[in-house]
Design a protein around this motif. Structure first.
Motif, PDB file in Angstrom:
ATOM      1  N   LEU A 153     -12.908  33.645  -3.149  1.00 48.31           N
ATOM      2  CA  LEU A 153     -14.028  34.581  -3.024  1.00 48.31           C
ATOM      3  C   LEU A 153     -14.750  34.758  -4.355  1.00 48.31           C
ATOM      4  N   LEU A 154     -13.992  34.846  -5.442  1.00 51.85           N
ATOM      5  CA  LEU A 154     -14.608  34.962  -6.764  1.00 51.85           C
ATOM      6  C   LEU A 154     -15.445  33.728  -7.081  1.00 51.85           C
ATOM      7  N   ARG A 155     -14.990  32.606  -6.604  1.00 53.55           N
ATOM      8  CA  ARG A 155     -15.730  31.357  -6.799  1.00 53.55           C
ATOM      9  C   ARG A 155     -17.047  31.380  -6.030  1.00 53.55           C
ATOM     10  N   ARG A 156     -17.014  31.911  -4.821  1.00 55.33           N
ATOM     11  CA  ARG A 156     -18.206  31.916  -3.975  1.00 55.33           C
ATOM     12  C   ARG A 156     -19.301  32.826  -4.520  1.00 55.33           C
ATOM     13  N   VAL A 157     -18.924  33.892  -5.217  1.00 51.46           N
ATOM     14  CA  VAL A 157     -19.928  34.835  -5.720  1.00 51.46           C
ATOM     15  C   VAL A 157     -20.230  34.612  -7.203  1.00 51.46           C
ATOM     16  N   ASP A 158     -19.807  33.493  -7.744  1.00 54.63           N
ATOM     17  CA  ASP A 158     -20.101  33.123  -9.132  1.00 54.63           C
ATOM     18  C   ASP A 158     -19.662  34.211 -10.111  1.00 54.63           C
ATOM     19  N   THR A 159     -18.364  34.478 -10.127  1.00 55.29           N
ATOM     20  CA  THR A 159     -17.826  35.496 -11.027  1.00 55.29           C
ATOM     21  C   THR A 159     -17.853  35.038 -12.476  1.00 55.29           C
ATOM     22  N   VAL A 160     -17.956  33.733 -12.694  1.00 58.18           N
ATOM     23  CA  VAL A 160     -18.072  33.233 -14.069  1.00 58.18           C
ATOM     24  C   VAL A 160     -19.293  33.850 -14.746  1.00 58.18           C
ATOM     25  N   GLY A 161     -20.385  33.962 -13.986  1.00 57.44           N
ATOM     26  CA  GLY A 161     -21.586  34.586 -14.538  1.00 57.44           C
ATOM     27  C   GLY A 161     -21.371  36.048 -14.870  1.00 57.44           C
ATOM     28  N   LEU A 162     -20.595  36.736 -14.034  1.00 60.92           N
ATOM     29  CA  LEU A 162     -20.294  38.145 -14.299  1.00 60.92           C
ATOM     30  C   LEU A 162     -19.488  38.297 -15.584  1.00 60.92           C
ATOM     31  N   VAL A 163     -18.478  37.446 -15.739  1.00 62.11           N
ATOM     32  CA  VAL A 163     -17.622  37.532 -16.923  1.00 62.11           C
ATOM     33  C   VAL A 163     -18.409  37.213 -18.189  1.00 62.11           C
ATOM     34  N   ALA A 164     -19.316  36.271 -18.084  1.00 58.64           N
ATOM     35  CA  ALA A 164     -20.108  35.894 -19.252  1.00 58.64           C
ATOM     36  C   ALA A 164     -21.190  36.918 -19.581  1.00 58.64           C
ATOM     37  N   GLY A 165     -21.450  37.843 -18.639  1.00 54.94           N
ATOM     38  CA  GLY A 165     -22.487  38.845 -18.860  1.00 54.94           C
ATOM     39  C   GLY A 165     -21.982  40.032 -19.658  1.00 54.94           C
ATOM     40  N   GLN A 166     -22.666  41.156 -19.517  1.00 51.35           N
ATOM     41  CA  GLN A 166     -22.375  42.327 -20.340  1.00 51.35           C
ATOM     42  C   GLN A 166     -21.717  43.471 -19.565  1.00 51.35           C
ATOM     43  N   ARG A 167     -21.379  43.250 -18.293  1.00 54.17           N
ATOM     44  CA  ARG A 167     -20.760  44.317 -17.500  1.00 54.17           C
ATOM     45  C   ARG A 167     -19.257  44.298 -17.756  1.00 54.17           C
ATOM     46  N   SER A 168     -18.885  44.834 -18.891  1.00 57.10           N
ATOM     47  CA  SER A 168     -17.520  44.670 -19.390  1.00 57.10           C
ATOM     48  C   SER A 168     -16.475  45.347 -18.520  1.00 57.10           C
ATOM     49  N   VAL A 169     -16.787  46.533 -17.980  1.00 57.60           N
ATOM     50  CA  VAL A 169     -15.785  47.275 -17.212  1.00 57.60           C
ATOM     51  C   VAL A 169     -15.382  46.501 -15.968  1.00 57.60           C
ATOM     52  N   LEU A 170     -16.360  46.039 -15.205  1.00 56.46           N
ATOM     53  CA  LEU A 170     -16.070  45.313 -13.973  1.00 56.46           C
ATOM     54  C   LEU A 170     -15.415  43.970 -14.266  1.00 56.46           C
ATOM     55  N   ALA A 171     -15.949  43.235 -15.226  1.00 57.76           N
ATOM     56  CA  ALA A 171     -15.407  41.915 -15.542  1.00 57.76           C
ATOM     57  C   ALA A 171     -13.973  42.016 -16.047  1.00 57.76           C
ATOM     58  N   ALA A 172     -13.726  42.959 -16.938  1.00 61.53           N
ATOM     59  CA  ALA A 172     -12.375  43.127 -17.475  1.00 61.53           C
ATOM     60  C   ALA A 172     -11.398  43.532 -16.380  1.00 61.53           C
ATOM     61  N   SER A 173     -11.847  44.378 -15.458  1.00 61.43           N
ATOM     62  CA  SER A 173     -10.983  44.816 -14.360  1.00 61.43           C
ATOM     63  C   SER A 173     -10.611  43.647 -13.458  1.00 61.43           C
ATOM     64  N   VAL A 174     -11.582  42.801 -13.153  1.00 58.05           N
ATOM     65  CA  VAL A 174     -11.322  41.625 -12.315  1.00 58.05           C
ATOM     66  C   VAL A 174     -10.290  40.718 -12.976  1.00 58.05           C
ATOM     67  N   LEU A 175     -10.468  40.481 -14.258  1.00 59.06           N
ATOM     68  CA  LEU A 175      -9.559  39.592 -14.976  1.00 59.06           C
ATOM     69  C   LEU A 175      -8.159  40.190 -15.102  1.00 59.06           C
TER      70      LEU A 175
END
Length: 236
Positions: free
Chosen positions: A109-131
């Motif tokens: 699912l993370l692959r389908r919604v391009d989570t790589v772009g989220l992690v590379a962005g500036q939304r640190s709280v959400l990206a860090a939580s996912v990781l």
């Protein structure tokens, strides 16, 4: 675990059958309809041992001699914990498989919604939580694989359910986190990288024995399951 249980069952079953065999039929009372004179073979002893070990208690063959009346319940007492151990193993293995498949689906699912772009962005709280959640799940799977190594032999044909196929998503997420300008995301990415590395280390030491980098082990892991490592971004 299943090999150990089966080995113990066979040893106890066959061992006790050899104890009963010399005392058939004179040491036992047979139910109506059974010809006691024809019940002196080793197969009858194995049958008696199996029924006793499984605690079935059919009552068609009952010990008559005093010491046999003690020996037969002793075998039954040995059989009860073996049955309990086998059932407990099954009840513990299936949740471990479910957790492995659930993580594979999550990565899909993370692959389908391009989570790589989220992690590379500036939304640190959400990206860090996912990781961080991924790192915790990988750490749990490492424990599952260490405790229930038999789960390795269960392979899923569906790529979205196959962890070896989806591990590439976790790897590319860690690479994206490494490039992030947000410290929390970089730290969470390091956690995922360490958790994936530890998991692959267990896989390699216990099953593959290919050595080398995590990428090499991951490729061998996917190949062993008949899968190809999926890219982090879905083409669909």
């Amino acid at each position: 675990m299943p090999v150990v249980v089966v080995a113990w069952v066979l040893l106890i079953l066959l061992g006790w059958s050899l104890v009963y065999w010399p005392h058939l039929p004179s040491g036992f009372v047979f139910g109506s309809g059974l010809d006691s004179s024809a019940r002196a073979s080793w197969t009858d002893a194995v049958y008696l041992s199996a029924v006793t070990l499984a605690t079935l208690g059919f009552g068609d063959i009952v010990p008559a001699d005093g010491w046999l009346r003690i020996a037969v319940p002793v075998e039954a007492l040995l059989g009860f914990p073996l049955i309990t151990a086998a059932v407990s193993w099954v009840l513990q293995v299936y949740p471990a498989l479910t957790r492995r498949r659930a993580l594979a689906v999550r990565l899909s699912l993370l692959r389908r919604v391009d989570t790589v772009g989220l992690v590379a962005g500036q939304r640190s709280v959400l990206a860090a939580s996912v990781l961080e959640n991924l790192a915790m799940s990988m750490a749990q799977l490492r424990g599952d694989l260490t405790q229930f190594s038999e789960t390795y032999n269960v392979r899923d044909a569906d790529q979205n359910l196959s962890l070896p196929a989806m591990l590439g998503v976790a790897t590319e997420l860690t690479e994206a986190a490494r490039r992030s300008a947000v410290p929390d995301v970089r730290h969470a990415g390091e956690l995922v990288e360490a958790a994936v590395g530890d998991y692959l280390d267990v896989v390699d030491k216990q099953f593959l024995r290919v050595g080398g980098s995590a990428q090499k082990i991951a490729a061998a892991y996917a190949d062993d399951y008949g899968q190809r490592i999926a890219p982090a971004v879905s083409g669909g």
